[in-house]
Design a protein around this motif. Structure first.
Motif, PDB file in Angstrom:
ATOM      1  N   ALA A 254      16.256  43.892  22.762  1.00  0.00           N
ATOM      2  CA  ALA A 254      17.336  44.473  21.573  1.00  0.00           C
ATOM      3  C   ALA A 254      17.812  43.001  20.646  1.00  0.00           C
ATOM      4  N   ASP A 255      17.250  42.090  21.134  1.00  0.00           N
ATOM      5  CA  ASP A 255      18.496  41.022  19.888  1.00  0.00           C
ATOM      6  C   ASP A 255      17.224  40.989  18.429  1.00  0.00           C
ATOM      7  N   ALA A 256      18.447  41.355  17.417  1.00  0.00           N
ATOM      8  CA  ALA A 256      18.453  41.034  16.210  1.00  0.00           C
ATOM      9  C   ALA A 256      16.762  40.424  15.807  1.00  0.00           C
ATOM     10  N   GLY A 257      16.703  39.081  16.168  1.00  0.00           N
ATOM     11  CA  GLY A 257      15.636  38.284  15.658  1.00  0.00           C
ATOM     12  C   GLY A 257      14.928  38.326  16.389  1.00  0.00           C
ATOM     13  N   GLN A 258      14.588  38.945  17.835  1.00  0.00           N
ATOM     14  CA  GLN A 258      13.701  39.371  18.787  1.00  0.00           C
ATOM     15  C   GLN A 258      13.295  40.937  18.750  1.00  0.00           C
ATOM     16  N   SER A 259      14.003  41.786  18.042  1.00  0.00           N
ATOM     17  CA  SER A 259      13.907  43.475  17.764  1.00  0.00           C
ATOM     18  C   SER A 259      12.681  43.635  18.890  1.00  0.00           C
ATOM     19  N   GLY A 260      12.758  44.488  19.702  1.00  0.00           N
ATOM     20  CA  GLY A 260      11.196  45.315  20.255  1.00  0.00           C
ATOM     21  C   GLY A 260      10.503  44.316  20.920  1.00  0.00           C
ATOM     22  N   LEU A 261      10.473  43.077  20.862  1.00  0.00           N
ATOM     23  CA  LEU A 261       9.461  42.180  21.442  1.00  0.00           C
ATOM     24  C   LEU A 261       9.677  41.577  23.164  1.00  0.00           C
ATOM     25  N   PHE A 262       8.718  41.957  23.717  1.00  0.00           N
ATOM     26  CA  PHE A 262       8.389  42.184  25.254  1.00  0.00           C
ATOM     27  C   PHE A 262       7.600  40.684  25.774  1.00  0.00           C
ATOM     28  N   SER A 263       8.330  40.614  27.193  1.00  0.00           N
ATOM     29  CA  SER A 263       7.108  39.281  27.546  1.00  0.00           C
ATOM     30  C   SER A 263       7.063  39.374  28.857  1.00  0.00           C
ATOM     31  N   LEU A 264       5.860  38.344  29.265  1.00  0.00           N
ATOM     32  CA  LEU A 264       6.438  38.984  31.243  1.00  0.00           C
ATOM     33  C   LEU A 264       4.839  37.384  31.542  1.00  0.00           C
ATOM     34  N   SER A 265       5.263  37.094  32.366  1.00  0.00           N
ATOM     35  CA  SER A 265       4.622  36.155  33.238  1.00  0.00           C
ATOM     36  C   SER A 265       3.710  36.975  33.944  1.00  0.00           C
ATOM     37  N   VAL A 266       2.487  36.422  34.899  1.00  0.00           N
ATOM     38  CA  VAL A 266       1.772  36.816  35.861  1.00  0.00           C
ATOM     39  C   VAL A 266       0.900  35.923  36.440  1.00  0.00           C
ATOM     40  N   LYS A 267       0.770  35.606  37.749  1.00  0.00           N
ATOM     41  CA  LYS A 267       0.100  34.355  38.486  1.00  0.00           C
ATOM     42  C   LYS A 267      -0.894  35.273  39.123  1.00  0.00           C
ATOM     43  N   LEU A 268      -2.496  35.256  38.336  1.00  0.00           N
ATOM     44  CA  LEU A 268      -3.700  35.262  38.661  1.00  0.00           C
ATOM     45  C   LEU A 268      -4.535  34.800  39.336  1.00  0.00           C
ATOM     46  N   GLY A 269      -5.524  34.937  40.489  1.00  0.00           N
ATOM     47  CA  GLY A 269      -6.618  33.747  40.232  1.00  0.00           C
ATOM     48  C   GLY A 269      -8.087  34.421  39.473  1.00  0.00           C
ATOM     49  N   PRO A 270      -8.988  33.879  39.030  1.00  0.00           N
ATOM     50  CA  PRO A 270     -10.107  33.935  38.616  1.00  0.00           C
ATOM     51  C   PRO A 270     -10.590  35.675  38.706  1.00  0.00           C
ATOM     52  N   GLY A 271     -11.422  35.812  37.509  1.00  0.00           N
ATOM     53  CA  GLY A 271     -11.765  37.580  37.597  1.00  0.00           C
ATOM     54  C   GLY A 271     -11.673  37.989  36.940  1.00  0.00           C
ATOM     55  N   ASN A 272     -12.037  38.886  36.406  1.00  0.00           N
ATOM     56  CA  ASN A 272     -11.720  40.196  35.199  1.00  0.00           C
ATOM     57  C   ASN A 272     -10.849  40.564  35.592  1.00  0.00           C
ATOM     58  N   TYR A 273      -9.771  40.829  33.883  1.00  0.00           N
ATOM     59  CA  TYR A 273      -8.266  42.154  34.312  1.00  0.00           C
ATOM     60  C   TYR A 273      -8.405  42.801  32.746  1.00  0.00           C
ATOM     61  N   GLU A 274      -7.783  43.498  33.300  1.00  0.00           N
ATOM     62  CA  GLU A 274      -6.358  44.717  32.177  1.00  0.00           C
ATOM     63  C   GLU A 274      -5.434  44.896  32.411  1.00  0.00           C
ATOM     64  N   VAL A 275      -4.498  44.424  31.027  1.00  0.00           N
ATOM     65  CA  VAL A 275      -3.222  44.734  30.866  1.00  0.00           C
ATOM     66  C   VAL A 275      -2.874  45.522  30.557  1.00  0.00           C
ATOM     67  N   LYS A 276      -1.803  47.040  31.254  1.00  0.00           N
ATOM     68  CA  LYS A 276      -1.634  48.118  30.195  1.00  0.00           C
ATOM     69  C   LYS A 276      -0.106  47.892  30.125  1.00  0.00           C
TER      70      LYS A 276
END
Length: 299
Positions: A254-276
């Motif tokens: 909700a910060d004015a300079g970052q309005s609407g931005l989101f981020s997350l970090s996940v630990k993943l091993g080898p493979g094919n993935y889809e993020v939704k």
């Protein structure tokens, strides 16, 4: 002062088209673009891109979200010839998006040239074969905005325009104004980014088809609801079978300079993935609203 000069003088007062019913001007799209059909849909244009050192070009495509269509951006490798705006538009008109959920109604024109004036006006001059697609009025308006978003993004990311001022795009066809694009939109008027065109939820990274090293994988993007809740899900992909691997919720900034931005970090091993990623609707938390997905590989 022209920063990038077109190869030939432009005839700015050519063909005057015969008035036709159902035709809108490029600088005044119909009401359907400013009246989003679904909750959480955008009411403003995306922030103008910032200058970057990368040789990749920002290119916008059209994609479907719920029952509406919006613009999504990819960064694409481009050849060194031509100026940055021309390169980005050429990709938009001649190549396919990386993401199979996106598309473009444009055709590769025989002629394409661009220039930028000192008043932050980008002029695009192209041949009429760019419009050899049969689309309805709504798609035609989105296609023109796709061009406007791509041209302004390319100019801004290359540092060729002042991002602190309003940027407009004038589209000429064979050097003339008043051409009716796709038989629905009259060109020639200075046109800005229209509100309500960018996707309600938009995964910026990873891009479709990206390959990355195993370990911490960062997912980032933008939502049109600053401070709103988002649902995310990581799926393992094995052929045509997709199974949930990780999931959770995250807020959009909700910060004015970052309005609407989101981020997350996940630990993943080898493979094919889809993020939704999707928006959570108040009163109906079980419904995925305005879903965006990206497929990627971890080595």
């Amino acid at each position: 002062m022209l920063l990038l000069v077109l190869p030939a003088a432009l005839v700015l007062s050519g063909c005057v088209a015969t008035p036709q019913p159902g035709i809108t001007n490029s600088n005044a799209p119909s009401q359907r673009l400013s009246s989003p059909a679904s909750p959480g849909a955008p009411t403003t244009s995306a922030p103008l891109e910032t200058t970057q050192a990368s040789n990749k070009a920002p290119v916008y495509w059209i994609g479907r979200s719920n029952n509406n269509m919006f613009l999504y951006r990819e960064f694409r490798d481009v050849p060194d010839q031509d100026n940055p705006v021309t390169r980005a538009l050429r990709v938009m008109m001649s190549e396919k998006p990386l993401d199979p959920d996106f598309f473009t109604p444009w055709q590769n024109p025989k002629k394409l040239a661009t220039s930028i004036s000192g008043k932050n006006v980008i002029t695009v001059d192209l041949s009429d074969d760019a419009f050899n697609s049969n689309v309805d009025a709504a798609m035609a308006e989105r296609a023109i905005q796709q061009l406007v978003y791509t041209a302004t993004a390319a100019g801004a990311s290359a540092g060729l325009i002042d991002s602190g001022q309003q940027i407009q795009v004038v589209v000429l066809v064979d050097g003339h104004t008043d051409y009716v694009a796709f038989n629905h939109v009259r060109l020639g008027s200075p046109t800005s980014r229209s509100s309500g065109m960018v996707a309600p939820v938009w995964i910026i990274d990873p891009q479709e088809g990206t390959s990355m090293e195993e370990g911490a994988v960062k997912v980032s993007g933008r939502s049109t609801v600053p401070g709103g809740k988002l649902r995310w899900e990581i799926l393992r992909v094995d052929g045509s079978v997709k199974t949930t691997y990780l999931n959770g919720n995250t807020p959009a900034s909700a910060d004015a300079g970052q309005s609407g931005l989101f981020s997350l970090s996940v630990k993943l091993g080898p493979g094919n993935y889809e993020v939704k990623v999707s928006q959570l609707q108040d009163g109906n938390p079980s419904q995925d609203l305005n879903v965006d997905t990206r497929g990627f590989t971890v080595k």
